[in-house]
Scaffold this active site. Structure first.
Site, mmCIF file in Angstrom:
data_model
loop_
_atom_site.group_PDB
_atom_site.id
_atom_site.type_symbol
_atom_site.label_atom_id
_atom_site.label_comp_id
_atom_site.label_asym_id
_atom_site.label_seq_id
_atom_site.Cartn_x
_atom_site.Cartn_y
_atom_site.Cartn_z
ATOM 1 C CG ASP A 1 -2.170 0.879 0.970
ATOM 2 O OD1 ASP A 1 -2.126 1.711 0.030
ATOM 3 O OD2 ASP A 1 -3.162 0.790 1.722
HETATM 4 C C1 BGC Z 1 -5.058 3.268 0.424
HETATM 5 C C2 BGC Z 1 -5.341 2.177 -0.589
HETATM 6 C C3 BGC Z 1 -5.264 2.736 -1.997
HETATM 7 C C4 BGC Z 1 -3.914 3.397 -2.196
HETATM 8 C C5 BGC Z 1 -3.722 3.960 -3.597
HETATM 9 C C6 BGC Z 1 -3.813 4.051 0.085
HETATM 10 O O1 BGC Z 1 -3.660 5.150 0.898
HETATM 11 O O2 BGC Z 1 -4.923 2.686 1.700
HETATM 12 O O3 BGC Z 1 -6.597 1.625 -0.336
HETATM 13 O O4 BGC Z 1 -5.473 1.727 -2.925
HETATM 14 O O5 BGC Z 1 -3.788 4.450 -1.266
HETATM 15 O O6 BGC Z 1 -4.488 5.070 -3.803
#
Ligand code: BGC
Length: 767
Positions: A310
């Site tokens: 993530d």
């Molecule tokens: C979130 C994810 C997301 C990623 C990309 C992160 O901050 O936890 O769910 O897919 O950002 O945008």
């Protein structure tokens, strides 16, 4: 058995032989094709330098390569070249801060792919976006209710359709990869992302997840399909603090019992990528947890796609979690644990340089890098990106079409959940005079929630102004002359005393109630996601409660509309509300669907996918132990406002004839359960038939009950249907203290609505 083929059986036999032959040929072709693809990928990996391999493992955010100018995104040519041609990065993500039209996305992705064509290996870049509820970063795309609302429909077909449409529209915008669905289990209602998931039950979660994945991915490689990223593996959703990206305390057998099943089912259904829990489990950042990533995901589940971090999660291991003394050491731990791609998202050069030296220093084996790159290239190949790196809006004529919008409307209409309806207050006449009040009455932002046009959804009133707010939809329905509007109060996210600053026109709102027939009180939350959505108090804000109480005091019937991402506590105003509807985050057609429900054009059929708590200190979900309520001799405290699975209709249903085909089963057998449901009211309606089981005695205290099957049926007045559920008994096995699935001999109960029956399993078996 007589194996002789008689004359009459011959055509059947030849047909069967033909089918077997056809299947064998198809399987052979598929196998040959897969082998061909694998050899092609292996050959590519052999030709690649270490730098090229490491580049494939890097994912960068588009904002670090350019910026918005006017209403366009403009690349900084030098930065794009540096990333794609010098560092050979494999993936780009995110929206540049503002949503773009599909045509603008085409131009963005085309520039990236053109840059990739100039490299030695010519490997296309994999673009990924968060499509939490449709392509929420693409202007004009069809947005659906957020996942919690989708799940409240309990309608598999609607979730499948949402997947099909999301994939189609994403390809129209040239984006072949989505960071959805969210399979986190919604067990902690304080958590600010609970509305992004399918609710608190592992079976419902897995069922909805599979439908979405099938809709998005199958058949992978065709021009309107994407690869999914199931997330956030796993137990991100149940932090001890209730706050985002914080530690969860959980033993492995509970992880496996509750949080793993949806991920396991999704991998089995073919999910091609996995995103990891950005937080920690038992003090260990999930990104360095080799047991979960390599052991369970790649080993036990035989996952052949790739695992992505993530946001900035290598850095988090170092800066946030204090596990290492440098980012480089964090990189070592994370890659060795089994991560294949790092969402960096800004400082990608450091990642690439560190990883290259880690390999040269022998701290990350080359075999690990080759494995990661093979997995990434495999997904690119499966998506057909080498042959077709681009797709264009012109080839997707149904983008944003009425047909798609209707699918979103249908999903909203089936999600809205009627929680209270004293003396059949609802539906109300279209000629009624109404007061519309509350902070959620006239805003598109709160109907959509976070991940809408922007990350926090704060600009939705600008980008979704062509759709109807609740006030606009009700004005269309009841006529301008019958609708009054006073906002009353604004949000008061703080807690404690009634906040004078949050008053907007409280007194005018109360006065306006004098000459109407009904008050439509629209309350809840504004948009948020992730850490900005953390709260310290589950109670609905004091100013909204004050408005509700003042409205109830007028004596006019109050119809409370809950528009919120998580179930905020409202016990003080439940008794005074004549009717209550939870609309969750129903998106752009939610207000229209609500208007149709209020007037009876649609009969509500949503059921809660999460328990609605009554008290802030009692957030127990329906999956709990006997000591936490329901039958505990010492007195339990499971006393929610509304139970998981609850939802009323404008008609009534009666259940009868719950029957099981046998009373004693071996552990490998399958039970067949029949139950009849009848519409006993005078309105057509949809009912969700829910089958629960209870293990009456087990070596780990059994849950009071667990959902095992459900079916949504439509019934005309007086009509009845018999539903047949087949239930392999191994599905009732639980994970024991040795982390093994076991079905223990003994008695079980089956429950459908108010009916129960029992059966016995005659032998213990490990699965
Ligand atoms: C979130 C994810 C997301 C990623 C990309 C992160 O901050 O936890 O769910 O897919 O950002 O945008």
């Amino acid at each position: 058995m007589n194996h002789r083929i008689s004359f009459r059986q011959k055509p059947v036999a030849s047909f069967l032989i033909a089918v077997i032959f056809l299947l064998a040929t198809m399987f052979n072709n598929l196998f040959a094709q897969t082998n061909k693809n694998e050899s092609k990928i292996n050959a590519m990996v052999r030709q690649m330098t270490l730098e090229e391999k490491v580049g494939q493992m890097a994912q960068v955010s588009v904002e670090s390569l350019g910026k918005i100018e006017g209403d366009h995104f403009v690349f900084d040519e030098a930065k794009l070249k540096d990333a794609v041609q010098n560092f050979k990065i494999g993936s780009i993500l995110n929206s540049p801060g503002e949503p773009l039209t599909a045509a603008q996305w085409n131009a963005v992705v085309e520039q990236i792919q053109n840059a990739a064509k100039q490299t030695k290996m010519k490997i296309p870049v994999l673009y990924g976006l968060d499509d939490n509820h449709g392509c929420n970063y693409v202007l004009g795309a069809t947005l659906f209710p957020q996942q919690i609302g989708q799940s409240a429909t309990w309608n598999r077909q609607l979730i499948f359709n949402a997947g099909v449409i999301t994939a189609y529209e994403s390809r129209a915008a040239s984006v072949p990869w989505t960071f959805s669905p969210v399979l986190d289990l919604g067990t902690n209602s304080q958590w600010p992302r609970i509305w992004e998931d399918y609710g608190e039950d592992p079976y419902l979660d897995a069922t909805m997840g599979i439908e979405f994945i099938k809709g998005v991915q199958d058949p992978l490689g065709s021009k309107d399909k994407l690869a999914v990223s199931i997330k956030h593996y796993m137990d991100y959703s149940d932090p001890k603090s209730g706050h985002d990206r914080t530690d969860s305390w959980i033993p492995e057998h509970y992880l496996r019992e509750y949080h793993l099943p949806a991920f396991a089912a999704a991998v089995k259904a073919g999910a091609r990528t996995v995103m990891v829990n950005s937080a920690l489990i038992n003090g260990i950042p999930t990104h360095i947890n080799k047991h979960l990533l390599t052991g369970i995901m790649k080993g036990e589940l035989h996952f052949t796609g790739f695992i992505v971090t993530d946001w900035q999660d290598i850095e988090n291991v170092y800066r946030r979690d204090h596990i290492t003394n440098s980012i480089k050491d964090a990189t070592k731990l994370v890659i060795n644990a089994g991560i294949d791609m790092s969402m960096i998202p800004y400082n990608y050069k450091e990642f690439c340089t560190d990883l290259i030296s880690l390999v040269k220093e022998g701290k990350v084996p080359m075999s690990r890098i080759d494995d990661a790159v093979t997995r990434i290239l495999r997904v690119k190949e499966e998506l057909n990106l080498f042959q077709t790196p681009m797709s264009y809006l012109k080839d997707y004529p149904k983008f944003g079409s009425e047909e798609f919008q209707k699918a979103s409307y249908n999903t909203a209409a089936e999600s809205i959940t009627l929680l209270k309806n004293d003396n059949n207050t609802l539906p109300i006449s279209k000629k009624a005079k109404i007061l519309v009040t509350g902070p959620n009455a006239n805003s598109m932002r709160c109907l959509n929630g976070g991940w809408s046009y922007t990350w926090q959804g704060e600009k939705t009133d600008v980008y979704a102004k062509q759709y109807n707010t609740i006030l606009e939809a009700l004005t269309n329905k009841f006529g301008k002359e019958n609708v009054k509007y006073q906002q009353g109060v604004a949000y008061n996210p703080g807690w404690g005393k009634f906040n004078e600053d949050s008053l907007v026109n409280f007194d005018e709102a109360v006065k306006a109630a004098a000459d109407v027939d009904y008050i439509l009180l629209c309350i809840g939350e504004d948009s948020y996601t992730e850490t900005p959505g953390n709260i310290n108090d589950m109670n609905l804000s004091t100013n909204q409660i004050a408005l509700a109480q003042a409205m109830i005091k007028t004596g006019k019937p109050v119809i409370t509309i809950l528009n919120e991402g998580r179930p905020r506590i409202i016990n003080e105003i439940v008794p005074g509300s004549k009717a209550i509807l939870d609309i969750y985050l129903p998106s752009n057609f939610g207000a229209d669907a609500l208007a149709d429900i209020l007037t009876g054009d649609i009969n509500p059929s949503g059921k809660l996918p999460i328990t609605y708590p009554r008290y802030p200190n009692s957030l127990v979900s329906y999956i709990h132990k006997p000591s936490e309520g329901g039958g505990n001799p010492q007195g339990g405290d499971f006393d929610p406002q509304w139970q998981f699975g609850f939802g009323l209709s404008y008609t009534t249903f009666a259940y009868s004839d719950l029957k099981i085909n046998k009373t004693t089963f071996g552990p490998d057998e399958t039970a067949t359960v029949n139950v009849t449901v009848k519409n006993t009211g005078n309105k057509e309606g949809k009912e969700v038939v829910q089958l629960y089981t209870s293990d009456l005695v087990a070596s780990i205290t059994p849950d009071v009950k667990r959902l095992r099957r459900f079916e949504k049926v439509n019934l005309k007045p007086g009509e009845s249907k018999t539903i047949t559920f087949t239930l392999p008994l191994k599905e009732l096995a639980f994970v024991n203290n040795d982390n093994k699935k076991i079905l223990e001999a003994g008695d079980f109960k089956i429950q459908v609505e108010n009916l129960t029956t029992t059966f016995n399993v005659n032998k213990t078996k490990l699965f």
